[in-house]
Design an enzyme around this catalytic site. Structure first.
Site: not given
Ligand code: GLN
Length: 221
Positions: A84, A175, A177
């Site tokens: 992410c 994710h 995890e």
């Molecule tokens: N939207 C977040 C960002 O721009 C990422 C979200 C996440 O890591 N779950 O960093």
């Protein structure tokens, strides 16, 4: 046993840590350059860049002077998994960055932050990937909008590319995890074990020799 460094300046460190320890890895937190590398090179066999807020992580990396050393070890081939915000950090280009936000630029993809609308802002889904069927969570996930030539697409969701691999670097929009999904972390440990074997031909022979009762030696360690 591979030693995995988890970038721990902001974001979801603990779930990655628990999952990796469960797989038999040794885990260390990366908060300073000295955690990452010493005079002899990297102090870890693999890296995890967790989820969180990518613009905050980026700012902290630059304040702590960690961005350049991280870029250097990843570009030199250290097996790395970004989830992410971690994927956003790895990407070559961020299409809608926060003001002043930068990325490490080591993974040849472009990403759009918060790409899935409010309806699918967060979701837990079964996802077919090149590593098999997985169960993962999307939370304000980015989308991969450009995939470079040497980059393999590992999964798509809702028509969008959400998992990629370029050599030893893996980037996931979601994710694994948070749902206890181990497939991607096992692949990371496997890449780290292969690296170690290259440095130690004896270890490589031992690992490749068939052993009764073990279906997949590289993944199971
Ligand atoms: N939207 C977040 C960002 O721009 C990422 C979200 C996440 O890591 N779950 O960093």
């Amino acid at each position: 046993m591979p030693r995995v460094g988890i970038l721990a300046v902001q974001g979801g460190v603990r779930e990655h840590e628990e999952l990796l320890i469960g797989l038999g890895a040794e885990v260390t937190h990366i908060r300073a350059t000295s955690d990452l590398a010493g005079p002899d090179g990297p102090r870890v066999d693999a890296l995890v860049l967790p989820g969180g807020e990518s613009s905050t992580i980026d700012r902290l990396l630059r304040i702590f002077e960690l961005a350049d050393p991280l870029r250097a070890v990843i570009a030199a081939g250290l097996p790395t998994l970004g989830t992410c915000a971690g994927l956003i950090l790895l990407a070559r280009r961020i299409l809608d960055p926060a003001p002043g936000q930068q990325s490490l630029g080591v993974l040849d993809v472009d990403v759009r932050r918060n790409a899935f609308g409010a309806q699918v802002d967060s979701a837990e889904v079964d996802l077919d990937t090149k590593l098999g069927r997985t169960h993962v969570a999307f939370i304000r996930a980015p989308e991969v909008v450009r995939v470079g030539e040497g980059v393999e697409v590992l999964a798509r969701w809702a028509g969008a590319v959400v998992a990629v691999r370029q050599g030893p670097i893996m980037g996931l929009a979601f994710h694994p995890e948070l749902t206890g999904e181990t497939a991607f972390h096992r692949a990371l440990l496997s890449a780290a074990a292969c690296d170690a074997a290259e440095l130690d031909p004896g270890a490589s022979r031992a690992r490749r020799a068939p052993r009764a009762g073990s279906a997949d030696l590289t993944i199971s360690r």
